[in-house]
Scaffold this motif. Structure first.
Motif, short mmCIF file in Angstrom:
data_model
loop_
_atom_site.label_atom_id
_atom_site.label_comp_id
_atom_site.label_asym_id
_atom_site.label_seq_id
_atom_site.Cartn_x
_atom_site.Cartn_y
_atom_site.Cartn_z
N PRO A 106 0.71 -1.27 0.34
CA PRO A 106 -0.09 0.36 0.04
C PRO A 106 0.85 1.20 0.20
CG PRO A 106 0.10 -0.73 2.38
CD PRO A 106 1.03 -1.83 1.15
N GLY A 107 2.21 0.91 -0.07
CA GLY A 107 2.88 2.16 0.08
C GLY A 107 2.76 2.94 1.48
N THR A 108 3.65 3.74 1.59
CA THR A 108 3.96 4.85 2.81
C THR A 108 3.33 6.58 2.51
OG1 THR A 108 5.96 4.96 2.29
CG2 THR A 108 5.59 3.56 3.53
N PRO A 109 2.38 6.84 3.25
CA PRO A 109 2.83 8.70 3.22
C PRO A 109 3.60 9.18 3.10
CG PRO A 109 1.45 7.74 5.07
CD PRO A 109 2.23 6.29 4.60
N ASP A 110 3.83 9.79 1.51
CA ASP A 110 4.58 10.22 1.65
C ASP A 110 6.04 10.20 1.15
OD1 ASP A 110 2.28 11.90 0.95
OD2 ASP A 110 2.52 12.93 3.01
N GLY A 111 5.70 8.60 1.24
CA GLY A 111 7.10 8.11 1.08
C GLY A 111 7.21 6.97 -0.11
N ARG A 112 7.46 5.46 0.26
CA ARG A 112 7.59 4.25 -0.69
C ARG A 112 5.98 5.04 -1.46
NH1 ARG A 112 7.52 1.33 3.09
NH2 ARG A 112 5.33 -0.08 2.83
N PRO A 113 6.69 4.13 -2.51
CA PRO A 113 5.34 4.16 -3.36
C PRO A 113 4.92 2.90 -3.20
CG PRO A 113 6.91 3.98 -4.72
CD PRO A 113 7.35 3.95 -3.30
N ALA A 114 3.35 2.80 -3.44
CA ALA A 114 2.46 1.88 -3.51
C ALA A 114 3.13 0.89 -4.85
CB ALA A 114 1.05 2.07 -3.50
N ARG A 115 2.73 -0.76 -4.83
CA ARG A 115 2.88 -1.35 -5.43
C ARG A 115 1.53 -2.67 -5.99
NH1 ARG A 115 6.95 -5.12 -5.41
NH2 ARG A 115 6.62 -4.70 -2.97
N VAL A 116 1.43 -2.26 -7.56
CA VAL A 116 0.06 -3.32 -7.93
C VAL A 116 0.66 -4.07 -8.81
CG1 VAL A 116 -1.94 -3.22 -9.07
CG2 VAL A 116 -1.13 -1.35 -7.35
N ARG A 117 0.40 -5.21 -8.52
CA ARG A 117 0.50 -6.71 -9.95
C ARG A 117 -0.31 -6.88 -10.99
NH1 ARG A 117 1.22 -11.08 -6.75
NH2 ARG A 117 3.25 -10.58 -6.29
N THR A 118 0.49 -6.95 -11.73
CA THR A 118 -0.67 -7.08 -12.85
C THR A 118 -0.24 -8.51 -13.77
OG1 THR A 118 -0.09 -6.06 -14.90
CG2 THR A 118 -1.25 -4.45 -13.18
N PRO A 119 -0.78 -8.58 -14.79
CA PRO A 119 -0.39 -10.49 -15.22
C PRO A 119 1.14 -9.37 -16.45
CG PRO A 119 -2.89 -10.07 -16.25
CD PRO A 119 -2.35 -8.64 -14.62
N GLY A 120 0.77 -8.03 -16.87
CA GLY A 120 2.02 -7.68 -17.64
C GLY A 120 2.77 -7.13 -16.81
N GLY A 121 2.63 -6.96 -15.20
CA GLY A 121 4.04 -6.98 -14.62
C GLY A 121 3.74 -6.32 -13.40
N GLU A 122 4.37 -5.74 -12.32
CA GLU A 122 4.02 -4.43 -11.31
C GLU A 122 3.92 -2.92 -12.00
OE1 GLU A 122 6.55 -4.72 -8.31
OE2 GLU A 122 6.45 -7.00 -7.79
N LEU A 123 3.25 -1.81 -11.71
CA LEU A 123 3.21 -1.20 -11.38
C LEU A 123 3.21 -0.26 -9.89
CD1 LEU A 123 -0.06 -0.36 -13.50
CD2 LEU A 123 1.80 -0.44 -14.69
N GLU A 124 4.22 0.56 -10.01
CA GLU A 124 4.10 2.06 -8.73
C GLU A 124 3.71 3.22 -9.59
OE1 GLU A 124 8.28 2.78 -8.52
OE2 GLU A 124 8.87 1.06 -6.75
N ALA A 125 2.67 3.29 -8.12
CA ALA A 125 1.83 4.33 -7.37
C ALA A 125 2.14 4.98 -7.03
CB ALA A 125 0.13 4.15 -8.03
N ALA A 126 1.43 6.98 -6.76
CA ALA A 126 1.86 7.58 -6.02
C ALA A 126 0.30 7.60 -5.35
CB ALA A 126 1.45 9.00 -6.22
N LEU A 127 -1.01 6.67 -6.07
CA LEU A 127 -2.07 6.54 -4.50
C LEU A 127 -2.19 5.46 -5.73
CD1 LEU A 127 -4.41 7.67 -4.07
CD2 LEU A 127 -5.39 8.75 -5.71
N VAL A 128 -3.41 4.13 -5.22
CA VAL A 128 -4.45 2.76 -5.39
C VAL A 128 -5.55 3.51 -4.50
CG1 VAL A 128 -4.19 0.40 -5.36
CG2 VAL A 128 -2.20 1.24 -5.91
N VAL A 129 -6.54 3.09 -5.61
CA VAL A 129 -8.12 3.46 -5.25
C VAL A 129 -8.42 1.76 -5.59
CG1 VAL A 129 -10.06 3.94 -5.71
CG2 VAL A 129 -8.12 5.38 -5.97
N GLY A 130 -8.59 0.96 -4.26
CA GLY A 130 -9.69 -0.08 -4.56
C GLY A 130 -11.21 -0.05 -4.73
N ALA A 131 -11.27 -0.20 -5.60
CA ALA A 131 -12.68 0.02 -5.76
C ALA A 131 -13.35 -1.77 -6.76
CB ALA A 131 -12.98 0.91 -7.41
N ASP A 132 -12.36 -2.87 -5.90
CA ASP A 132 -13.12 -4.09 -5.97
C ASP A 132 -13.98 -4.42 -5.77
OD1 ASP A 132 -11.70 -3.30 -4.13
OD2 ASP A 132 -9.98 -5.55 -5.21
N GLY A 133 -14.74 -3.70 -4.93
CA GLY A 133 -16.19 -4.46 -5.05
C GLY A 133 -16.38 -5.26 -3.61
#
Length: 409
Positions: free
Chosen positions: A136-163
């Motif tokens: 989930p990352g750390t506030p204003d520190g480590r970015p969040a990381r998300v795994r996808t079939p095509g590889g990992e994504l780093e993001a400043a913000l992740v929104v969990g809208a997965d139901g």
């Protein structure tokens, strides 16, 4: 436009109504957004959605309110009936619009989703692409990381809208039990309107209800609910609906006759009666059913998700740190949505009444209240439908003006 690195990038996990609203709202704030949707096709089958004035005002803040209203139909004069067809109460669409600053409008979810997708920059939405939160990352520190079939994504913000079965929520708050079964199951489908016109209605029977709502495009959105064990299923859901509702008043038999078994959706109802401690952790936020699943008996599930999305974007700019913004989002949304979840749970208990004396008392109460005029009935939605977003709205009608309903609706 921000680059593709963590700074300025937002990843939304889930391409439903809440996730796509968040994508639009964040894009309007300057975020570079990627939406990850597990399904290969975004079109929801057989489902309508009623947008109350609170959700429409939220959409107005991102300039989509007028466009969505142009696709929708007013939820016209109707009311509540018994299974035999006797009217217990009548709705007054004009009174509702005047009280809450706008009408209830109804449209197919597919039309809403399609408009969101066409509004977003090309390539924003990746279908057939599940996302898994790794960090989930750390506030204003480590970015969040998300795994996808095509590889990992780093993001400043992740929104969990997965139901309702959100894996993102489980990762952020593993100690929370999550949604619990509310004792109900629901069915939904969309069919062509029958030849004989009818008024929109909800009909309540013992521990069950049926709703028939014209969509305004020559089709009808039909929905039903009944008490049932969690996980129970019928070999043929159309046959199950016929068994439960086939002898109810017109147009219910005609609607059931028009639908094929494979077009009937069935879902059990779960709700988050125990709230989460917050709607964020690190650089990751939750919204919609992932944060506060509720029963459908106030019609606010999708509406609250839309509210979440615009409030989240309001508090977050890609040029600023996410920590204070996410804390403000949780502080604003947690009390409101918890209250709506609990009010919806109280409505659920009213629907669940089964014994003949209890049902008769409920019918008498509804009928008596309705005789005092629409204002008393509409108070049920005070504090919900009259909500206003924290940002200005830009669409007409503005400042609470109430439009005239389209002719014939």
């Amino acid at each position: 436009m921000p680059g593709t690195g963590p700074d300025g990038r937002a990843v939304v996990i889930g391409g439903g109504v809440g996730g796509l609203t968040a994508a639009v709202a964040l894009s309007r704030r300057g975020w570079h957004v990627t939406v990850l949707e597990r399904a290969r096709d975004l079109e929801p089958v057989g489902a309508g959605i009623v947008l109350a004035p609170n959700a429409q005002r939220a959409l107005d803040t991102v300039g989509l309110g007028d466009a969505i209203r142009s696709l929708a139909s007013w939820q016209g004069e109707g009311g509540m009936r018994t299974p035999a067809g006797r009217w217990l109460s009548r709705t007054d669409a004009r009174a509702a619009a005047e009280r809450f600053g706008g009408p209830l409008v109804l449209l197919h979810r597919a039309a809403l989703v399609d408009h969101f997708v066409r509004t977003l920059p090309e390539g924003t939405v990746r279908t057939g692409c599940p996302g898994e939160l790794l960090d989930p990352g750390t506030p204003d520190g480590r970015p969040a990381r998300v795994r996808t079939p095509g590889g990992e994504l780093e993001a400043a913000l992740v929104v969990g809208a997965d139901g309702i079965r959100s894996a993102t929520r489980a990762g952020l708050f593993p100690e929370h039990p999550g949604p619990v079964h509310a004792g109900f199951t629901t069915w939904r489908f969309v069919v062509p309107a029958p030849a004989r016109p009818f008024a929109p209605h909800e009909s309540w029977g013992p521990a069950s209800l049926w709703g028939s709502q014209p969509l305004g495009d020559g089709r009808v959105y039909a929905y039903a609910a009944a008490t049932a064990p969690d996980g129970a299923r019928a070999a043929d859901e159309k046959a199950e609906l016929l068994r439960r509702f086939g002898d109810w008043h017109d147009p219910i038999p005609a609607l059931l006759d028009a639908v094929s078994a494979d077009r009937v959706l069935r879902h059990d109802v779960h709700h988050m009666i125990r709230p989460l401690p917050a709607y964020h952790r690190g650089r990751t936020a939750l919204l919609g059913d992932a944060a506060h699943a509720m029963t459908p008996f106030l019609g606010q599930g999708g509406n609250q998700a839309i509210e979440d999305a615009v409030v989240l974007a309001h508090h977050l700019a890609p040029s600023a740190g996410t920590g204070p913004g996410l804390a403000a989002y949780s502080a604003e949304r947690l009390p409101r949505t918890t209250a709506v979840v609990r009010r919806s749970a109280r409505a659920t208990r009213l629907v669940a009444l089964r014994s003949a004396p209890a049902v008769a008392l409920r019918q008498a109460l509804v009928s008596t209240v309705s005789r005092f005029g629409p204002e008393l009935v509409l108070r049920t939605f005070d504090g919900i439908a009259d909500w206003r977003p924290p940002a200005p709205t830009y669409a007409a009608p503005a400042h609470g003006d109430v439009p005239e309903p389209p002719a014939g609706r």
